[in-house]
Design a protein around this motif. Sequence first.
Motif, mmCIF file in Angstrom:
data_model
loop_
_atom_site.group_PDB
_atom_site.id
_atom_site.type_symbol
_atom_site.label_atom_id
_atom_site.label_comp_id
_atom_site.label_asym_id
_atom_site.label_seq_id
_atom_site.Cartn_x
_atom_site.Cartn_y
_atom_site.Cartn_z
ATOM 1 N N ARG A 1 42.180 13.816 -12.304
ATOM 2 C CA ARG A 1 41.478 14.743 -12.041
ATOM 3 C C ARG A 1 41.736 16.090 -12.183
ATOM 4 N N GLY A 2 43.133 16.192 -12.481
ATOM 5 C CA GLY A 2 44.060 17.396 -12.502
ATOM 6 C C GLY A 2 45.393 17.344 -12.209
ATOM 7 N N TYR A 3 45.681 18.000 -11.158
ATOM 8 C CA TYR A 3 47.288 18.121 -10.768
ATOM 9 C C TYR A 3 47.465 17.600 -9.436
ATOM 10 N N ALA A 4 48.231 17.006 -8.911
ATOM 11 C CA ALA A 4 48.539 16.204 -7.368
ATOM 12 C C ALA A 4 49.745 16.982 -7.143
ATOM 13 N N VAL A 5 49.638 17.645 -5.912
ATOM 14 C CA VAL A 5 51.068 18.387 -5.384
ATOM 15 C C VAL A 5 51.192 17.566 -4.157
ATOM 16 N N GLU A 6 52.545 17.460 -3.969
ATOM 17 C CA GLU A 6 53.182 16.821 -2.778
ATOM 18 C C GLU A 6 53.430 18.122 -1.921
ATOM 19 N N GLY A 7 52.416 18.623 -1.567
ATOM 20 C CA GLY A 7 52.426 19.804 -0.760
ATOM 21 C C GLY A 7 51.050 20.198 0.115
ATOM 22 N N THR A 8 51.013 21.244 0.343
ATOM 23 C CA THR A 8 49.834 21.531 1.218
ATOM 24 C C THR A 8 48.417 22.381 0.546
ATOM 25 N N PRO A 9 47.455 22.661 0.929
ATOM 26 C CA PRO A 9 46.506 23.401 0.247
ATOM 27 C C PRO A 9 46.981 24.583 -0.159
ATOM 28 N N THR A 10 47.577 25.402 0.917
ATOM 29 C CA THR A 10 48.145 26.732 0.290
ATOM 30 C C THR A 10 49.020 26.810 -0.697
ATOM 31 N N ASP A 11 49.914 25.651 -1.050
ATOM 32 C CA ASP A 11 50.765 25.462 -2.131
ATOM 33 C C ASP A 11 49.877 25.401 -3.309
ATOM 34 N N CYS A 12 48.888 24.437 -3.177
ATOM 35 C CA CYS A 12 47.744 24.257 -4.347
ATOM 36 C C CYS A 12 47.435 25.571 -4.700
ATOM 37 N N VAL A 13 46.630 26.435 -3.817
ATOM 38 C CA VAL A 13 46.086 27.564 -4.407
ATOM 39 C C VAL A 13 46.900 28.583 -4.958
ATOM 40 N N VAL A 14 48.303 28.492 -4.524
ATOM 41 C CA VAL A 14 49.335 29.517 -5.096
ATOM 42 C C VAL A 14 49.666 28.963 -6.415
ATOM 43 N N ALA A 15 49.848 27.986 -6.322
ATOM 44 C CA ALA A 15 50.271 27.213 -7.865
ATOM 45 C C ALA A 15 49.324 27.252 -8.862
ATOM 46 N N GLY A 16 48.005 26.854 -8.508
ATOM 47 C CA GLY A 16 46.550 26.895 -9.248
ATOM 48 C C GLY A 16 46.540 28.276 -9.704
ATOM 49 N N LEU A 17 46.494 29.218 -9.042
ATOM 50 C CA LEU A 17 46.155 30.613 -9.364
ATOM 51 C C LEU A 17 47.152 31.287 -10.309
ATOM 52 N N THR A 18 48.475 30.895 -10.268
ATOM 53 C CA THR A 18 49.382 31.577 -10.938
ATOM 54 C C THR A 18 49.912 30.715 -12.080
ATOM 55 N N GLU A 19 50.012 29.546 -11.978
ATOM 56 C CA GLU A 19 50.469 28.740 -12.845
ATOM 57 C C GLU A 19 49.424 27.920 -13.962
ATOM 58 N N PHE A 20 48.465 27.614 -13.541
ATOM 59 C CA PHE A 20 47.372 26.547 -14.232
ATOM 60 C C PHE A 20 46.088 27.303 -14.726
ATOM 61 N N ILE A 21 45.689 28.300 -14.038
ATOM 62 C CA ILE A 21 44.741 29.031 -14.439
ATOM 63 C C ILE A 21 45.189 30.639 -15.149
ATOM 64 N N ASP A 22 44.663 30.910 -16.215
ATOM 65 C CA ASP A 22 45.111 31.964 -16.589
ATOM 66 C C ASP A 22 44.260 33.328 -16.182
ATOM 67 N N ASP A 23 42.840 33.128 -15.949
ATOM 68 C CA ASP A 23 41.941 34.333 -15.398
ATOM 69 C C ASP A 23 40.983 33.689 -14.504
#
Length: 264
Positions: A61-83
């Motif tokens: 489905r995408g990327y699974a993070v061994e962490g929290t929803p906040t971790d996922c938002v920070v990672a998703g917005l800064t590392e996996f989606i350009d705009d």
Amino acid sequence: MTDAERSILLTNDDGIDSPGLHALADALDDHGDVTVVAPATDQSAVGRSMSTTAELTEHERGYAVEGTPTDCVVAGLTEFIDDPDLVVAGCNRGANLGHYVLGRSGTVSAAVEAAFFDLPAIATSLYVPIPDDVQFSDVQPEKRDYREAATATAYLVEHAIDSGVFDHADYLNVNAPMPENGPADMEITRPSHSYHMDATHEDGRIVLHDHVWERMADGDLPDEPGTDRHAIVNGNVSVSPLTAPHTTEHHEALDALANTYTGR
């Protein structure tokens, strides 16, 4: 902006394998380019907890993070989606209703984190009625049970940004009923102020009781019309427009305290 151009980060707190996330992912596919970055395991009620490091693996489905929803938002917005254009969190198994729940919910916290990135967000949860003789942990809605929640979220994703909704709100907290009685109406609401928590101490431990949910199951919670809980109990989709940053007001009484403070 067309649907095809819209870049959406989808996360949740129930974990990347939850049927609620899969229902939203499928519903949003026609409304933008969806990137899923979600916790690898259930992270319910972690609020805005975050990690310093977290393992990440690729998932169908995408990327699974061994962490929290906040971790996922920070990672998703800064590392996996350009705009990125929008963050959607959910769909959560269980409603997120009332002022006192907002800070605890990992689902809502993901939307709050997006707001600090100055991005609009939608947090979506499913109201699951629980009979008196059933434990919440024993109720496991299937993907089809999230149909109303997914439909409402997709509608808001399609229309809310261009209509100017997010000129006045940082995020939308959406709660939807189970699709038992046909299509539901959508009602704009405010979070309920009802609160009744207590604890009992016995045998070296404390047990916390949320009597709001107990009374809600019994149908005797007197929430006012216009509140999120009133809407959902009456079978409607509740949409609460909310702001994330903490706000302050000028208080003359506090000014007076500051003026008389001597530091000793």
